[in-house]
Design a protein around this motif. Structure first.
Motif, mmCIF file in Angstrom:
data_model
loop_
_atom_site.group_PDB
_atom_site.id
_atom_site.type_symbol
_atom_site.label_atom_id
_atom_site.label_comp_id
_atom_site.label_asym_id
_atom_site.label_seq_id
_atom_site.Cartn_x
_atom_site.Cartn_y
_atom_site.Cartn_z
ATOM 1 N N PHE A 241 0.828 -1.203 0.000
ATOM 2 C CA PHE A 241 0.000 0.000 0.000
ATOM 3 C C PHE A 241 0.867 1.260 0.000
ATOM 4 N N ALA A 242 1.902 1.250 -0.849
ATOM 5 C CA ALA A 242 2.856 2.355 -0.894
ATOM 6 C C ALA A 242 2.888 2.985 -2.277
ATOM 7 N N THR A 243 3.200 4.277 -2.308
ATOM 8 C CA THR A 243 3.346 5.024 -3.557
ATOM 9 C C THR A 243 4.825 5.327 -3.798
ATOM 10 N N GLU A 244 5.091 5.909 -4.957
ATOM 11 C CA GLU A 244 6.464 6.328 -5.261
ATOM 12 C C GLU A 244 6.967 7.302 -4.212
ATOM 13 N N VAL A 478 26.905 8.273 -9.413
ATOM 14 C CA VAL A 478 26.839 6.820 -9.250
ATOM 15 C C VAL A 478 25.425 6.432 -8.839
ATOM 16 N N GLU A 479 24.846 5.467 -9.545
ATOM 17 C CA GLU A 479 23.536 4.944 -9.158
ATOM 18 C C GLU A 479 23.728 4.042 -7.947
ATOM 19 N N ILE A 480 23.089 4.388 -6.823
ATOM 20 C CA ILE A 480 23.272 3.596 -5.614
ATOM 21 C C ILE A 480 21.979 2.926 -5.144
ATOM 22 N N ALA A 481 20.872 3.211 -5.819
ATOM 23 C CA ALA A 481 19.622 2.522 -5.505
ATOM 24 C C ALA A 481 18.688 2.643 -6.695
ATOM 25 N N SER A 482 17.861 1.637 -6.849
ATOM 26 C CA SER A 482 16.896 1.632 -7.937
ATOM 27 C C SER A 482 15.617 0.969 -7.445
ATOM 28 N N GLY A 483 14.482 1.500 -7.899
ATOM 29 C CA GLY A 483 13.231 0.906 -7.444
ATOM 30 C C GLY A 483 12.071 1.295 -8.333
ATOM 31 N N ALA A 484 10.882 0.863 -7.920
ATOM 32 C CA ALA A 484 9.694 1.118 -8.728
ATOM 33 C C ALA A 484 8.435 0.830 -7.922
ATOM 34 N N VAL A 485 7.343 1.428 -8.365
ATOM 35 C CA VAL A 485 6.018 0.976 -7.967
ATOM 36 C C VAL A 485 5.731 -0.249 -8.829
ATOM 37 N N ARG A 486 5.344 -1.347 -8.199
ATOM 38 C CA ARG A 486 5.208 -2.611 -8.936
ATOM 39 C C ARG A 486 3.850 -2.706 -9.629
ATOM 40 N N ASN A 487 3.861 -3.436 -10.697
ATOM 41 C CA ASN A 487 2.627 -3.766 -11.400
ATOM 42 C C ASN A 487 1.953 -4.908 -10.634
ATOM 43 N N HIS A 488 0.847 -4.608 -9.971
ATOM 44 C CA HIS A 488 0.183 -5.623 -9.139
ATOM 45 C C HIS A 488 -1.127 -6.114 -9.758
ATOM 46 N N ASN A 489 -1.451 -5.611 -10.955
ATOM 47 C CA ASN A 489 -2.717 -5.942 -11.610
ATOM 48 C C ASN A 489 -2.446 -6.875 -12.782
ATOM 49 N N LEU A 490 -3.085 -8.025 -12.803
ATOM 50 C CA LEU A 490 -2.787 -9.045 -13.817
ATOM 51 C C LEU A 490 -3.117 -8.564 -15.226
ATOM 52 N N ASP A 491 -4.216 -7.859 -15.402
ATOM 53 C CA ASP A 491 -4.577 -7.373 -16.740
ATOM 54 C C ASP A 491 -3.542 -6.375 -17.258
ATOM 55 N N TYR A 515 1.825 -14.673 -11.780
ATOM 56 C CA TYR A 515 0.609 -14.834 -12.596
ATOM 57 C C TYR A 515 -0.509 -15.430 -11.754
ATOM 58 N N GLN A 516 -0.173 -16.411 -10.954
ATOM 59 C CA GLN A 516 -1.192 -17.026 -10.098
ATOM 60 C C GLN A 516 -1.547 -16.127 -8.916
ATOM 61 N N ALA A 517 -0.509 -15.579 -8.276
ATOM 62 C CA ALA A 517 -0.740 -14.831 -7.036
ATOM 63 C C ALA A 517 -1.588 -13.588 -7.261
ATOM 64 N N PHE A 518 -1.401 -12.929 -8.401
ATOM 65 C CA PHE A 518 -2.138 -11.704 -8.669
ATOM 66 C C PHE A 518 -3.631 -11.953 -8.868
ATOM 67 N N GLN A 519 -4.012 -13.216 -8.980
ATOM 68 C CA GLN A 519 -5.427 -13.555 -9.115
ATOM 69 C C GLN A 519 -6.119 -13.737 -7.762
ATOM 70 N N TYR A 520 -5.352 -13.584 -6.678
ATOM 71 C CA TYR A 520 -5.913 -13.825 -5.349
ATOM 72 C C TYR A 520 -5.788 -12.606 -4.432
ATOM 73 N N GLY A 521 -5.812 -11.423 -5.006
ATOM 74 C CA GLY A 521 -5.810 -10.225 -4.175
ATOM 75 C C GLY A 521 -4.422 -9.715 -3.869
ATOM 76 N N ALA A 522 -3.828 -8.970 -4.796
ATOM 77 C CA ALA A 522 -2.490 -8.398 -4.598
ATOM 78 C C ALA A 522 -2.615 -6.915 -4.257
ATOM 79 N N PRO A 523 -1.992 -6.468 -3.180
ATOM 80 C CA PRO A 523 -2.087 -5.050 -2.816
ATOM 81 C C PRO A 523 -1.154 -4.207 -3.688
#
Length: 582
Positions: A241-244, A478-491, A515-523
């Motif tokens: 439940f986090a944003t960028e 120098v790049e010392i960290a990298s991240g993202a908001v994840r794609n949590h929606n299967l479609d 693929y399976q887990a996102f069909q069971y409620g991914a936040p």
């Protein structure tokens, strides 16, 4: 320390409080000196060095440098002329009464005290000797303190530490996998994780709120000064439940506290400057800008759109202005031209403003009066300002060359302050880029990132215009960290991977768990990973990352100490169903 068989105090802890008291110390013989019938020996353990002295010519017989000994004796004050203020025990010494040789060392391949000046090949072959050097040992102990601080900080921030599997499935994450053959499943392979990416997303789907791990990562990629081949460690974290903005605020907190605690350099204050990928590539020619360098790149493409200068026609044109250098000798500019040639540029053009509207330089004759006027106004040129031109038919190449020239100018002009840590955040990365070799769109960075605009942008925008919720923390270039908001929606995931060249069957095969887990409620979830080796390298001012890694491989991905990679027996190969081709 409680007395044991070999010592009752560390070498580095012997002090004047112990004068006239008997002590027992143990360690490695750093040096032996004969001062006119009086023998002196420096004994070292992890905590310091203490001087031993004896009038008995025989007590040190058979002792060689780096031999391991245990010694009993009485502490006394040193004579004034022998006091050594450079070490903590420099005012005292131990008069040896009893010595036990625990392990005699043969002739050394190099001197421990000057280990860093030796050839790296021999240092890595005898890394256990290399690590006895005070400076190198301090690097490794410093590393331990940094990791301890980060671990405590993450717990303080409410994160839970979990460990994810090392043997896992191969997945297309950008770098080459290290693969491990299966004995029980003929013809199938495990892979060492390039990162805990999928597992940490599954942790979020499992209902845990905040995860972190000091994670080993494995990538079969070539070495660089700031990248070890084979394996590296990162502080990996993820939040449900986090944003960028949530992740960036957390990263600012961690990095600011870490760098202010472990360095005396000036650290840029929070919040760190945010720069979009597009702006960074234009102004700095890289997505890893060193903001200690005040020079910025200017887009001159439209200003010179009608130029008759052949190298500029139908090209992307970039400029860099440096004030007050127009009087430098030709040799100074010739060095820059030579550098430009060395990085693959055909040359570098430049003009000098010699009065309010007049340039000096070979490119000047191709400029119109109107172009001169616009360049002077838009570039803020003053008397003796020099405007450098970088151009190429491909925008990406022009940006790259401009970035390299910017860095070179910063170095030549001593504009880069070595006593600062200048942070920034690069965000709004493109999700896709065009791959000419495969004639297809491919993911620019992390394929698991959420596209900005969600499914609508995937359906309606050109792929090259779709941005991702991706971000990097950059410090001093120098790049010392990298991240993202994840794609949590299967479609959304299916559509994003479809554009990137993966059909649904491939997703099911390569990313079956998600693929399976996102069909069971991914936040919704977001996170990042911090490169520990690079961070420690920067904090220690080491030019090579191997100086802060306990047992590193060499540039050719070899462990010279363990003789890895090595051959295995025919029986071992048969057990895992492998046959080596000639």
């Amino acid at each position: 320390m409680k007395a044991n068989k070999y010592r009752n105090i560390y070498c580095g802890k012997v002090s004047e409080e112990l004068i006239n008291k008997k002590v027992k110390v143990a360690g490695w013989v750093e040096n032996i000196r004969d001062h006119g019938g009086v023998l002196f020996l420096d004994l070292r353990d992890m905590y310091g060095v203490v001087q031993l002295v004896s009038n008995d010519d025989d007590i040190f017989n058979g002792i060689t440098k780096e031999s391991v000994i245990s010694v009993e004796g009485v502490v006394r004050k040193r004579d004034e002329e022998t006091i050594n203020p450079k070490i903590e025990t420099g005012t005292v010494e131990i008069v040896v009464e009893k010595l036990e040789l625990l392990n005699k060392a043969k002739e050394l391949p190099f001197e421990i005290i000057t280990a860093k000046s030796n050839n790296e090949t021999i240092r890595l072959k005898y890394r256990y000797l290399d690590l006895r050097n005070k400076e190198i040992k301090e690097n490794i102990l410093f590393r331990s303190e940094v990791i301890k601080f980060l671990r405590e900080k993450m717990h303080e921030l409410g994160f839970n530490e979990f460990q994810t599997p090392i043997l896992t499935a191969s997945s297309p994450e950008g770098a080459r996998d290290f693969i491990v053959p299966s004995r029980k499943h003929k013809g199938k392979f495990y892979a060492l994780p390039q990162a805990p990416q999928i597992f940490k997303q599954l942790i979020m789907v499992s209902g845990f709120d905040k995860y972190f791990q000091i994670a080993p990562c494995f990538r079969d990629e070539d070495a660089r000064a700031d990248r070890t081949p084979g394996e590296f460690y990162q502080l990996d974290l993820e939040m449900a439940f986090a944003t960028e903005d949530d992740v960036l605020e957390l990263g600012e907190e961690i990095f600011y506290n870490l760098f202010t605690k472990f360095s005396n350099k000036k650290v840029s204050p929070k919040p760190f400057r945010k720069i979009s990928y597009k702006e960074s590539m234009l102004k700095y020619g890289t997505d890893k800008p060193d903001l200690r360098n005040p020079l910025e790149i200017i887009d001159l493409t439209e200003i010179l759109a009608n130029t008759t200068f052949k190298p500029f026609i139908d090209a992307t044109i970039r400029g860099i202005v440096v004030h007050d250098i127009g009087t430098k000798p030709n040799s100074w500019f010739n060095e820059l031209v030579e550098y430009a040639n060395s990085i693959g540029m055909p040359g570098i053009g430049y003009v000098t403003l010699i009065d309010e509207k007049t340039f000096k330089g070979p490119i000047d004759k191709f400029l119109t009066d109107e172009e001169r006027k616009i360049l002077i106004e838009n570039c803020g040129l003053k008397l003796n300002s020099v405007l450098f031109f970088i151009a190429d038919k491909q925008e990406q190449v022009a940006n790259k060359f401009a970035g390299l020239i910017r860095t070179k100018l910063g170095e030549k002009l001593n504009l880069i302050d070595p006593n600062k840590f200048e942070f920034c955040i690069i965000n709004d990365f493109p999700l896709y880029e065009w791959d000419d070799e495969n004639n297809a769109y491919v993911f620019t960075h992390n394929p698991f990132s959420m596209p900005q605009g969600g499914i609508e942008s995937l359906n309606n925008e050109k792929p090259e215009n779709i941005l991702a919720y991706q971000y990097d923390f950059v410090c001093n270039g120098v790049e010392i960290a990298s991240g993202a908001v994840r794609n949590h929606n299967l479609d959304i995931m299916k559509k994003a991977f479809e554009i990137g060249g993966y059909d649904e069957e491939t997703i099911k095969e390569k990313f079956a768990s998600l693929y399976q887990a996102f069909q069971y409620g991914a936040p919704p979830h977001a996170g990042m990973a911090m490169g520990l080796d690079r961070i420690i390298m920067m904090l220690r001012d080491e030019p090579n990352i191997r100086e802060v890694v306990l047992f590193p491989m060499n540039n050719n991905a070899q462990d010279l100490m363990m003789n890895a990679p090595s051959t295995v027996t025919e029986e071992q190969l048969r057990e895992v169903h492998i046959k080596i081709r000639d």
